[in-house]
Design an enzyme around this catalytic site. Structure first.
Site, short mmCIF file in Angstrom:
data_model
loop_
_atom_site.label_atom_id
_atom_site.label_comp_id
_atom_site.label_asym_id
_atom_site.label_seq_id
_atom_site.Cartn_x
_atom_site.Cartn_y
_atom_site.Cartn_z
N CYS A 348 -31.32 20.77 -49.37
CA CYS A 348 -31.37 21.00 -47.92
C CYS A 348 -32.35 20.10 -47.16
O CYS A 348 -31.95 19.46 -46.17
CB CYS A 348 -31.66 22.46 -47.61
SG CYS A 348 -31.38 23.60 -48.96
N ARG A 377 -34.43 23.15 -61.61
CA ARG A 377 -35.26 24.34 -61.39
C ARG A 377 -35.91 24.73 -62.69
O ARG A 377 -35.26 24.76 -63.73
CB ARG A 377 -34.41 25.49 -60.85
CG ARG A 377 -33.91 25.17 -59.46
CD ARG A 377 -33.19 26.31 -58.80
NE ARG A 377 -32.61 25.81 -57.56
CZ ARG A 377 -31.71 26.48 -56.84
NH1 ARG A 377 -31.31 27.67 -57.24
NH2 ARG A 377 -31.24 25.97 -55.72
N GLN A 395 -24.76 21.11 -57.71
CA GLN A 395 -24.12 22.03 -56.77
C GLN A 395 -23.04 21.31 -55.98
O GLN A 395 -23.16 20.14 -55.69
CB GLN A 395 -25.17 22.57 -55.78
CG GLN A 395 -26.31 23.30 -56.44
CD GLN A 395 -27.41 23.62 -55.45
OE1 GLN A 395 -27.73 22.84 -54.57
NE2 GLN A 395 -28.00 24.80 -55.60
N ASP A 397 -22.67 21.25 -52.94
CA ASP A 397 -23.48 21.67 -51.80
C ASP A 397 -23.03 20.97 -50.52
O ASP A 397 -22.54 19.85 -50.55
CB ASP A 397 -24.94 21.28 -52.09
CG ASP A 397 -25.92 22.08 -51.27
OD1 ASP A 397 -25.49 23.02 -50.57
OD2 ASP A 397 -27.12 21.76 -51.30
N HIS A 399 -24.19 21.08 -46.04
CA HIS A 399 -24.88 21.71 -44.92
C HIS A 399 -24.13 21.37 -43.65
O HIS A 399 -23.84 20.20 -43.39
CB HIS A 399 -26.33 21.24 -44.85
CG HIS A 399 -27.12 21.69 -46.03
ND1 HIS A 399 -27.25 20.92 -47.16
CD2 HIS A 399 -27.76 22.85 -46.28
CE1 HIS A 399 -27.95 21.60 -48.06
NE2 HIS A 399 -28.28 22.77 -47.55
N LYS A 479 -26.46 36.03 -44.60
CA LYS A 479 -25.59 35.20 -45.43
C LYS A 479 -24.36 35.95 -45.90
O LYS A 479 -24.34 37.18 -45.89
CB LYS A 479 -26.36 34.68 -46.65
CG LYS A 479 -26.85 35.77 -47.57
CD LYS A 479 -27.53 35.19 -48.81
CE LYS A 479 -28.10 36.31 -49.67
NZ LYS A 479 -28.86 35.85 -50.81
N HIS A 525 -26.00 26.59 -44.87
CA HIS A 525 -26.00 26.16 -46.27
C HIS A 525 -24.76 26.77 -46.89
O HIS A 525 -24.56 27.97 -46.78
CB HIS A 525 -27.19 26.72 -47.05
CG HIS A 525 -28.54 26.50 -46.43
ND1 HIS A 525 -29.42 25.56 -46.92
CD2 HIS A 525 -29.15 27.09 -45.39
CE1 HIS A 525 -30.53 25.60 -46.20
NE2 HIS A 525 -30.40 26.52 -45.27
ZN LIG Z 1 -29.19 24.30 -48.51
#
Ligand SMILES: [Zn+2]
Ligand SMILES: [Zn+2]
Length: 657
Positions: A348, A377, A395, A397, A399, A479, A525
């Site tokens: 992010c 992580r 991910q 991912d 945004h 979320k 996200h």
């Molecule tokens: Zn994010």
């Protein structure tokens, strides 16, 4: 008198001190028979509790979902009584409810063996048949310590000492046996029923402290009915057979080794599958107006401080000094004031850096930035689990930077994309949770109101059912969570959509609004698969390794019966590969049955058998994974069929249009 409000809104008056039992018996005998506990002002409570003030009552029936926790908790008490009846020298400690069941930790000289579990179950059934009532007493602290001390229950004495002074010491009795317990419980041991099973034994330290006593833990599972128990046991058995770690090895997909804890070594076959999935998602994102970017792995800790991750997430981050270490002997030495970098645990903040390049106007929004972001992580070694829990993950991912008034339409678009992706993967049972504002949160309530409403409205507008998870949102925004059900009924949280008002503020993202003012965008996200690693692990288990054809690592093996057919087999395979089909050749000097068996273990969907006759006639004998017979087809036809069959679902849809 007190006023009791019922779920239908009716209010009735009762004498102060009336119990739930009296109330339910006054309503109907048949309801009373099924009721095992109550909720008093929303809190689970013993049905026999006296009611001292006005409140709301709801009865909990034994076959309610909510009763499962009570059944399991009561089963843990019954287990402890059974063990002490069989082996009076055993000391009891604690026995909590866990997912699908319960356990109880005992202290005795010899640990339990699995052979003893049947004997304990028999005794538990006896105790259930006795139907002793659960009764609650509040004890004086010193008295309680004396009683447990005299019984030689040292662990209970220690537990009593740990209970804060202002808390009541509650004792629950069932016949002669009793335990220190917060409750609540059902009416009697009979309510536990017999749909339980003790599943395994394990060692555990008292209080999880490796300096303390080793306890013997007995695990069990308990359900409302025998059917539920059988279904659960069947699911566990299936899950073991489908373990992705076992199948991953059989299919030669990947491996792990101690030098890279929690990071996957993808083998060629596994990586082909990984790529097919990534390519698929990329096509779907491209078609949905996302722009793909790539951002750095290592970022200065000053950025992480600014984004708030350094404060909240640091113990999960791998930190790297930004200098060349000097060496003393073989040991690298880092200076104390070294500048620090961290491997990104999420993408992010980096995406905001891309957004912040140049001036953005309201016309640029929504801006959807996607990345197959490789994140690290620092998960504890003990928490790692094959592909399901890793330290390095990728991910799917993205945004979405948008205006507040675009949240609803962006959410609707995202949900439609997510549904379509899941359907392509073979998952149609998706549960949606809307997690709302937690106690500690950033931002004004008016913004939260709007954000929660936008998410809810988007779901309603598109006819989706959802449940509210009260207070479970992130501190920066509400979320959506998407849980999908796999082939054996297990639920996996994969997709998320999180609204964030905080990060754009912290990292100073802004756009020029229609009136010329500077405004903060909202950041969504969002991920559909979650991580590619975990999603593939889940797919492998759900499909037991028999992946949809377009994802299968090897789609067809051309296997020869005699070496005379070798050249022909290579010809066929080359033809297949030229059409983008993942084909291999097996010309080993082994029997065809041996080859078929081996490729079945490798979950190869199709085997084209080529012998002398097939080579002469330009045909192949086709064997499909999981079916006995074989069909003979001209090779040109077989190859054309295969070409159509391996087409990924999205491309198939587009071509059909
Ligand atoms: Zn994010
Ligand atoms: Zn208890």
């Amino acid at each position: 008198m007190i006023k009791v409000t019922f779920p239908d809104g009716a209010v009735r008056e009762y004498a102060k001190g009336t119990t739930g039992t009296t109330i339910v018996e006054g309503i109907s005998k048949s309801l009373a028979k099924k009721t095992v506990a109550m909720r008093w002002d929303g809190e689970m409570a013993d049905l026999s509790d006296s009611l001292g003030a006005d409140g709301r009552i709801e009865f909990v029936l034994r076959d309610d979902e909510a009763a499962l926790e009570l059944i399991r908790h009561d089963a843990a008490h019954v287990l402890a009584e059974a063990v002490q009846e069989l082996w009076p020298d055993t000391q009891v400690t604690i026995g909590p409810v866990i997912e699908n069941g319960f356990y109880y930790d005992f202290y005795r000289s010899e640990p339990f063996s699995e052979d003893e579990l049947r004997q304990i179950e028999k005794k538990m059934e006896e105790i259930v048949d006795r139907g002793a009532e659960f009764t609650k007493e509040v004890w004086d602290r010193d008295e309680a310590k004396k009683v447990f001390g005299a019984k030689g229950e040292q662990f209970k004495v220690e537990l009593i000492d740990a209970i804060p002074e202002d808390q009541q010491l509650k004792i629950y009795k069932q016949g002669q046996w009793f335990d220190l317990c917060r409750g609540p419980h059902m009416r009697s041991t009979k309510d536990v029923g017999k749909a339980f099973k003790l599943t395994k034994v394990a060692g555990a330290y008292w209080r999880g402290d490796s300096n303390r006593e080793v306890l013997s833990r007995i695990y069990g599972t308990a359900w409302a009915t025998k059917e539920q128990l059988d279904a659960y046991l069947h699911m566990v058995e299936e899950a073991e057979k489908r373990d992705h770690r076992k199948i991953g090895q059989e299919m030669d997909l990947y491996h792990f080794q101690p030098e890279a804890q929690g990071s996957v070594f993808w083998h060629p076959k596994g990586f082909v599958m990984y790529h097919a999935l990534e390519d698929y998602i990329r096509r779907r994102l491209d078609a949905s107006g996302y722009k793909e970017i790539k951002t750095p792995q290592l970022l200065d800790n000053k950025l992480w401080e600014k984004s708030g991750h350094w404060g909240k997430f640091r113990e999960n981050m791998f930190v790297v000094p930004d200098e060349t270490p000097t060496t003393e002997g073989d040991q690298p030495v880092i200076s104390a004031d070294a500048n620090l970098l961290a491997l990104k645990p999420m993408n992010c903040p980096a995406h905001v850096q891309v957004f912040n390049q140049g001036i953005k106007s309201y016309r640029d929004l929504p801006l959807r930035l996607a990345e197959f972001g490789c994140c690290h992580r620092n998960e504890a070694h003990g928490a790692l689990h094959g592909l399901m829990r890793v330290r390095q993950m990728t991910q799917d991912d993205a945004h979405i930077f948008c205006r507040v008034d675009q949240i609803q339409s962006e959410t609707e678009k995202f949900c439609a994309l997510l549904d379509s992706v899941y359907e392509d993967m073979g998952f149609t049972d998706v549960k949606i949770l809307l997690a709302t504002r937690p106690e500690t949160r950033a931002g004004e309530d008016a913004v939260w109101d709007l954000a929660e409403k936008s998410l809810g409205d988007a779901l309603k507008a598109t006819g989706r059912n959802f449940e509210i998870a009260e207070g479970e949102g992130a501190f920066y925004g509400p979320k959506l969570e998407f849980h999908l059900k796999d082939a054996i009924g297990r639920s996996w949280q994969c997709g998320t959509l999180q609204l964030d008002f905080v990060m754009p503020e912290r990292l100073e993202a802004s756009y020029v609004a229609e009136d010329g003012s500077r405004q903060r965008p909202v950041m969504l996200h969002r991920a559909i698969l979650g991580s590619l690693e975990r999603f593939l692990g889940m797919m492998i288990e759900s499909y037991a390794g028999r992946m949809p054809l377009w994802l299968a690592p090897v789609q067809v093996v051309v296997a020869t019966i005699v070496s005379d057919a070798d050249a022909y087999a290579h010809e066929v395979a080359a033809d297949l590969r030229a059409r983008g089909i993942r084909a291999e050749v097996d010309t080993r000097n082994e029997s065809i049955n041996y080859k078929v068996r081996e490729h079945s273990v490798g979950r190869v969907p199709f085997i084209y058998v080529a012998g002398r006759r097939e080579a002469e006639e330009k045909t192949v004998s086709i064997r499909q994974l999981g079916s006995q017979g074989q069909t003979v087809k001209p090779v040109a036809e077989a190859v054309a069929d295969m070409e159509a069959a391996v087409t990924p679902p999205d491309i198939r849809r587009n071509t059909a249009r």
